[in-house]
Design a protein around this motif. Structure first.
Motif, PDB file in Angstrom:
ATOM      1  N   GLY A 294       0.803  -1.214   0.000  1.00 33.01           N
ATOM      2  CA  GLY A 294       0.000   0.000   0.000  1.00 33.01           C
ATOM      3  C   GLY A 294       0.833   1.259   0.000  1.00 33.01           C
ATOM      4  O   GLY A 294       0.278   2.364   0.058  1.00 33.01           O
ATOM      5  N   GLY A 295       2.169   1.112  -0.067  1.00 33.26           N
ATOM      6  CA  GLY A 295       3.033   2.286  -0.078  1.00 33.26           C
ATOM      7  C   GLY A 295       4.365   1.974  -0.716  1.00 33.26           C
ATOM      8  O   GLY A 295       4.776   0.815  -0.805  1.00 33.26           O
ATOM      9  N   ASN A 296       5.066   3.012  -1.160  1.00 32.54           N
ATOM     10  CA  ASN A 296       6.398   2.821  -1.740  1.00 32.54           C
ATOM     11  C   ASN A 296       7.503   3.161  -0.750  1.00 32.54           C
ATOM     12  O   ASN A 296       8.655   3.333  -1.126  1.00 32.54           O
ATOM     13  CB  ASN A 296       6.553   3.655  -3.017  1.00 32.54           C
ATOM     14  N   ALA A 297       7.149   3.272   0.532  1.00 32.87           N
ATOM     15  CA  ALA A 297       8.106   3.518   1.603  1.00 32.87           C
ATOM     16  C   ALA A 297       7.625   2.774   2.849  1.00 32.87           C
ATOM     17  O   ALA A 297       6.469   2.339   2.924  1.00 32.87           O
ATOM     18  CB  ALA A 297       8.261   5.014   1.866  1.00 32.87           C
ATOM     19  N   SER A 298       8.510   2.662   3.829  1.00 32.01           N
ATOM     20  CA  SER A 298       8.245   1.772   4.966  1.00 32.01           C
ATOM     21  C   SER A 298       6.997   2.127   5.755  1.00 32.01           C
ATOM     22  O   SER A 298       6.187   1.256   6.089  1.00 32.01           O
ATOM     23  CB  SER A 298       9.456   1.770   5.904  1.00 32.01           C
ATOM     24  N   ARG A 299       6.838   3.395   6.095  1.00 34.47           N
ATOM     25  CA  ARG A 299       5.767   3.778   7.017  1.00 34.47           C
ATOM     26  C   ARG A 299       4.398   3.370   6.494  1.00 34.47           C
ATOM     27  O   ARG A 299       3.628   2.689   7.176  1.00 34.47           O
ATOM     28  CB  ARG A 299       5.819   5.287   7.255  1.00 34.47           C
ATOM     29  N   HIS A 479       7.908  -2.550   0.971  1.00 35.73           N
ATOM     30  CA  HIS A 479       7.933  -1.886  -0.339  1.00 35.73           C
ATOM     31  C   HIS A 479       9.036  -2.521  -1.163  1.00 35.73           C
ATOM     32  O   HIS A 479       9.804  -3.366  -0.674  1.00 35.73           O
ATOM     33  CB  HIS A 479       8.197  -0.383  -0.178  1.00 35.73           C
ATOM     34  N   GLY A 480       9.139  -2.120  -2.421  1.00 35.22           N
ATOM     35  CA  GLY A 480      10.195  -2.626  -3.285  1.00 35.22           C
ATOM     36  C   GLY A 480      11.375  -1.673  -3.363  1.00 35.22           C
ATOM     37  O   GLY A 480      11.560  -0.810  -2.502  1.00 35.22           O
ATOM     38  N   GLU A 481      12.165  -1.836  -4.411  1.00 34.65           N
ATOM     39  CA  GLU A 481      13.376  -1.016  -4.605  1.00 34.65           C
ATOM     40  C   GLU A 481      13.625  -0.911  -6.110  1.00 34.65           C
ATOM     41  O   GLU A 481      13.531  -1.902  -6.834  1.00 34.65           O
ATOM     42  CB  GLU A 481      14.571  -1.660  -3.913  1.00 34.65           C
ATOM     43  N   GLU A 482      13.935   0.283  -6.550  1.00 35.57           N
ATOM     44  CA  GLU A 482      14.113   0.512  -7.982  1.00 35.57           C
ATOM     45  C   GLU A 482      15.546   0.907  -8.298  1.00 35.57           C
ATOM     46  O   GLU A 482      16.209   1.597  -7.504  1.00 35.57           O
ATOM     47  CB  GLU A 482      13.150   1.597  -8.472  1.00 35.57           C
ATOM     48  N   PHE A 483      16.010   0.481  -9.462  1.00 30.22           N
ATOM     49  CA  PHE A 483      17.359   0.796  -9.929  1.00 30.22           C
ATOM     50  C   PHE A 483      17.293   1.356 -11.356  1.00 30.22           C
ATOM     51  O   PHE A 483      17.956   0.865 -12.262  1.00 30.22           O
ATOM     52  CB  PHE A 483      18.241  -0.455  -9.860  1.00 30.22           C
ATOM     53  N   GLU A 484      16.461   2.372 -11.517  1.00 28.03           N
ATOM     54  CA  GLU A 484      16.297   3.096 -12.779  1.00 28.03           C
ATOM     55  C   GLU A 484      15.832   2.185 -13.927  1.00 28.03           C
ATOM     56  O   GLU A 484      16.240   2.353 -15.070  1.00 28.03           O
ATOM     57  CB  GLU A 484      17.586   3.827 -13.162  1.00 28.03           C
ATOM     58  N   GLU A 485      14.979   1.220 -13.601  1.00 23.73           N
ATOM     59  CA  GLU A 485      14.461   0.354 -14.656  1.00 23.73           C
ATOM     60  C   GLU A 485      13.466   1.078 -15.560  1.00 23.73           C
ATOM     61  O   GLU A 485      13.289   0.694 -16.717  1.00 23.73           O
ATOM     62  CB  GLU A 485      13.792  -0.890 -14.045  1.00 23.73           C
ATOM     63  N   THR A 486      12.789   2.082 -15.051  1.00 28.22           N
ATOM     64  CA  THR A 486      11.818   2.799 -15.877  1.00 28.22           C
ATOM     65  C   THR A 486      12.488   3.977 -16.577  1.00 28.22           C
ATOM     66  O   THR A 486      13.570   4.433 -16.182  1.00 28.22           O
ATOM     67  CB  THR A 486      10.660   3.339 -15.007  1.00 28.22           C
ATOM     68  N   GLU A 487      11.821   4.471 -17.594  1.00 35.19           N
ATOM     69  CA  GLU A 487      12.356   5.611 -18.333  1.00 35.19           C
ATOM     70  C   GLU A 487      12.333   6.889 -17.504  1.00 35.19           C
ATOM     71  O   GLU A 487      12.948   7.897 -17.873  1.00 35.19           O
ATOM     72  CB  GLU A 487      11.569   5.815 -19.624  1.00 35.19           C
ATOM     73  N   ALA A 488      11.633   6.871 -16.370  1.00 33.60           N
ATOM     74  CA  ALA A 488      11.583   8.055 -15.518  1.00 33.60           C
ATOM     75  C   ALA A 488      12.888   8.271 -14.753  1.00 33.60           C
ATOM     76  O   ALA A 488      13.064   9.307 -14.117  1.00 33.60           O
ATOM     77  CB  ALA A 488      10.412   7.942 -14.541  1.00 33.60           C
ATOM     78  N   LEU A 490      14.040   6.693 -12.040  1.00 37.20           N
ATOM     79  CA  LEU A 490      13.849   6.656 -10.593  1.00 37.20           C
ATOM     80  C   LEU A 490      14.738   5.586  -9.964  1.00 37.20           C
ATOM     81  O   LEU A 490      15.055   4.576 -10.593  1.00 37.20           O
ATOM     82  CB  LEU A 490      12.387   6.363 -10.270  1.00 37.20           C
ATOM     83  N   SER A 491      15.099   5.814  -8.717  1.00 35.70           N
ATOM     84  CA  SER A 491      15.897   4.821  -8.002  1.00 35.70           C
ATOM     85  C   SER A 491      15.490   4.797  -6.542  1.00 35.70           C
ATOM     86  O   SER A 491      14.840   5.723  -6.037  1.00 35.70           O
ATOM     87  CB  SER A 491      17.398   5.141  -8.123  1.00 35.70           C
ATOM     88  N   GLY A 492      15.869   3.717  -5.869  1.00 34.14           N
ATOM     89  CA  GLY A 492      15.542   3.576  -4.458  1.00 34.14           C
ATOM     90  C   GLY A 492      14.061   3.306  -4.260  1.00 34.14           C
ATOM     91  O   GLY A 492      13.417   2.604  -5.040  1.00 34.14           O
ATOM     92  N   HIS A 493      13.491   3.863  -3.204  1.00 34.29           N
ATOM     93  CA  HIS A 493      12.063   3.740  -2.938  1.00 34.29           C
ATOM     94  C   HIS A 493      11.547   5.090  -2.450  1.00 34.29           C
ATOM     95  O   HIS A 493      12.312   5.975  -2.098  1.00 34.29           O
ATOM     96  CB  HIS A 493      11.784   2.643  -1.899  1.00 34.29           C
ATOM     97  N   GLY A 496       8.680   7.066  -6.559  1.00 34.88           N
ATOM     98  CA  GLY A 496       7.680   6.919  -7.610  1.00 34.88           C
ATOM     99  C   GLY A 496       6.798   5.718  -7.340  1.00 34.88           C
ATOM    100  O   GLY A 496       7.107   4.868  -6.490  1.00 34.88           O
ATOM    101  N   TYR A 497       5.718   5.622  -8.087  1.00 35.16           N
ATOM    102  CA  TYR A 497       4.748   4.544  -7.882  1.00 35.16           C
ATOM    103  C   TYR A 497       4.825   3.548  -9.030  1.00 35.16           C
ATOM    104  O   TYR A 497       3.856   3.298  -9.736  1.00 35.16           O
ATOM    105  CB  TYR A 497       3.353   5.139  -7.721  1.00 35.16           C
ATOM    106  N   THR A 498       6.008   2.983  -9.200  1.00 39.32           N
ATOM    107  CA  THR A 498       6.242   1.990 -10.239  1.00 39.32           C
ATOM    108  C   THR A 498       6.101   0.593  -9.645  1.00 39.32           C
ATOM    109  O   THR A 498       6.190   0.412  -8.424  1.00 39.32           O
ATOM    110  CB  THR A 498       7.654   2.151 -10.820  1.00 39.32           C
TER     111      THR A 498
END
Length: 617
Positions: A294-299, A479-488, A490-493, A496-498
């Motif tokens: 339900g969120g892209n960060a821990s809280r 939440h998950g973790e991103e490593f600039e997989e999208t064209e936006a 974005l990285s970390g968490h 963005g809402y990817t």
């Protein structure tokens, strides 16, 4: 009259005009407190009497001086300055009146997205209020100018000084109340729009001014002694109907272990990175392949897991210290609680003030404080084993003779990209090319491989004790973790809402249920409804206390309201509507690019509004 004197008079006029409007805005703002109770303590009333005028003085002063100081400095003129001030306050009054109505109806504040919900009647009403406010503010400005010109300069500095003192004292009270879990104060501030209470728990504890652990136990005992009633009952209607939970007469209640691996995204669960968990899941687990936090960060991610509620409720539940119904019901059914977290429970997830607010002797963190995350995760597992030795199988007793237990294990190595420095890894974990992002992703996979080993140790220990036949194990992430997989880019968490930041593993090991892969769209909002029915025997409809449904019912979600620390988004299967703190919003497609043909569905926004207010009185 010299320009210097004229400017001084204009600033005096603006100051007194702002003070007059602080009174006006204060009267309008009373609507935010309709039906609200401070809890009736002297300190909560003192705090309210200080913060309410101080907040509205700041709310009135800052916009006026920020916007008009340049005008007074470079183009002084009474008519020009007064006209701008009148216009600013007329707009503020119209906006705050409309916002207070929206807040009381939906618990949303006015922004570009909520404006899509409002019909022409609302805008007509706002326009009428604006024109009435224009007339009123014009008269008020005229009277204020005459009053300023007809009196000495005395009083202004005193009033400003009192306002500063009120801000400082009220924020100090809030900081103390936050550190000592004093709900009667912290519940007041969250009613005010655009307000943030000052917190300093670590600093106050370090100075020896408060003892958070002792304070928490004291305040919890007070809540329990009055039957959990308090400020929360005046604000929240949670649950909508009393719980009807009978348990299961035909068998001893199952134990429950909830394992969270911070920042572990869904595609990390595979035979290469997490081979031991993958093998166990294939053999006897129920895996939900399209599961979203339900969120892209821990809280907010953890909040959605324990409550099944969207992000708009978090601040109220936290300030009111309203525990999760799941935990409440397990305590009622005499579950023993073992809480183990590598990260502190009080920052950033604040489980000590939310889901576990009524758990006594709560273990707030794993020590030593300066140990690396991988070591804390290992210590956490050791302490869990020791707890199980002491509690799950009492000396000379069988598991069946013991009351059930609930355990929470929260690992952090995947979030910290941390693992033992001397650890060996199979081939394929090193970065394929020299790039900082590739190197970071390699560290992430290694940390997940390390956590896989710790989780296997937990599962193997349960297996060796024969507890897997009577224990529900839930494995997931916040939440998950991103490593600039999208064209936006974005990285970390929290950025963005990817799917990379929202899609997480969800694996259950449920006694008596066969291994199975579910491919429907599920979410953290479904976890509490599942456990309340399947584990605790509650017959209530999930809508009484959560937004989701039973995971095993395999119902796709049509949309999700997901959040971060500072904004929220409406997630649909093919697009995501993202809000921003400045009030604007954007619609992005499934690849997180700006949508070329965005769809704004008023009926969806109305449903979001309803769900965000359903559990308020």
């Amino acid at each position: 009259m010299a320009d210097g004197i004229q400017r001084a008079q204009l600033f005096r006029f603006l100051g007194w005009f702002a003070m007059a409007n602080a009174v006006v805005l204060g009267f309008i703002g009373i609507r935010y407190f309709w039906g609200f109770s401070t809890g009736g303590t002297p300190l909560s009333w003192a705090y309210l009497l200080l913060i309410y005028p101080a907040h509205h003085v700041l709310q009135s002063l800052l916009p006026l001086f920020i916007l008009l100081s340049p005008l007074v400095a470079f183009a002084p003129g009474l008519k020009r300055v007064a006209a701008c001030a009148v216009l600013i306050y007329a707009v503020m009054i119209a906006v705050i009146v409309l916002d207070s109505l929206l807040w009381s109806d939906s618990r949303f504040h006015l922004n570009a997205l909520t404006m899509q919900i409002l019909g022409w009647q609302s805008w007509t009403f706002a326009a009428i209020i604006f024109f009435i406010a224009l007339v009123f503010e014009s008269l008020l400005a005229h009277r204020t100018w005459l009053w300023v010109m007809g009196r000495s300069r005395r009083g202004g500095r005193l009033l400003a000084g009192l306002s500063v003192v009120a801000v400082i004292v009220s924020q100090s009270i809030y900081a103390w109340a936050d550190a000592t879990y004093y709900v009667s104060v912290t519940s007041v501030g969250q009613q005010l729009p655009v307000y943030k209470g000052f917190t300093a728990k670590k600093q106050l504890a370090a100075l020896g001014l408060v003892n958070p652990t002792r304070s928490r136990e004291r305040e919890m005992a007070k809540r329990i002694s009055r039957g959990m009633k308090g400020a929360a009952d005046h604000v929240l209607h949670y649950p909508l109907n009393p719980l009807q939970c009978s348990g299961f007469a035909q068998r001893r209640p199952h134990n429950l272990i909830l394992i969270l691996a911070d920042a572990m995204r869904s595609d990390v669960l595979n035979e290469r990175v997490t081979p031991r968990l993958w093998q166990r899941t294939a053999a006897r687990g129920q895996r939900f392949a399209q599961h979203y936090s339900g969120g892209n960060a821990s809280r907010i991610g953890v909040f959605s897991l324990f409550y099944g509620l969207p992000p708009g409720y978090w601040s109220s539940f936290e300030s009111l210290q309203r525990s999760s119904l799941l935990i409440d019901e397990m305590q009622r059914q005499n579950y023993r609680m073992g809480i183990f977290s590598s990260s502190t429970l009080y920052r950033p997830i604040m489980l000590d003030r939310t889901a576990f607010a009524n758990v006594p002797d709560l273990r707030l963190e794993t020590g030593p404080a300066d140990a690396p995350s991988w070591q804390k995760d290992s210590i956490l597992t050791d302490e869990w084993v020791a707890w199980l030795d002491a509690n799950a199988l009492g000396a000379g007793s069988s598991a069946e003779a013991q009351p059930p237990f609930f355990e929470f294990l929260f690992y952090n190595a995947t979030n910290a990209l941390d693992y033992p420095p001397d650890m060996d890894f199979p081939a394929g974990f090193e970065a394929e090319y020299d790039d900082p992002l590739a190197a970071r992703y390699s560290e992430y996979l290694k940390s997940a491989f390390y956590i896989d080993g710790l989780i296997e140790r937990v599962m193997a220990d349960l297996d060796s004790r024969g507890l897997l036949e009577s224990t529900v194990v839930v494995l997931t992430s916040d939440h998950g973790e991103e490593f600039e997989e999208t064209e936006a880019g974005l990285s970390g968490h929290g950025s963005g809402y990817t799917p990379y930041q929202l899609q997480v593993p969800m694996v259950l090991f449920w006694p008596g249920k066969p291994a199975q892969v579910f491919t429907h769209r599920s979410s953290h909002y479904d976890v509490v409804p599942t456990l309340m029915k399947e584990l605790l025997g509650c017959s209530n409809e999930p809508s009484d206390f959560a937004l989701g449904s039973n995971l095993f019912a395999a119902q796709n979600w049509d949309w999700l309201l997901v959040g971060s620390y500072y904004n929220y988004a409406v997630l649909e299967p093919d697009q995501v509507l993202v809000t921003y703190p400045n009030g604007s919003f954007a619609v992005r497609d499934s690849n997180y690019r700006i949508a070329t043909e965005p769809r704004i569905r008023p009926e969806l926004l109305e449903a979001v509004s309803r769900d965000n207010s359903r559990f308020y009185r």
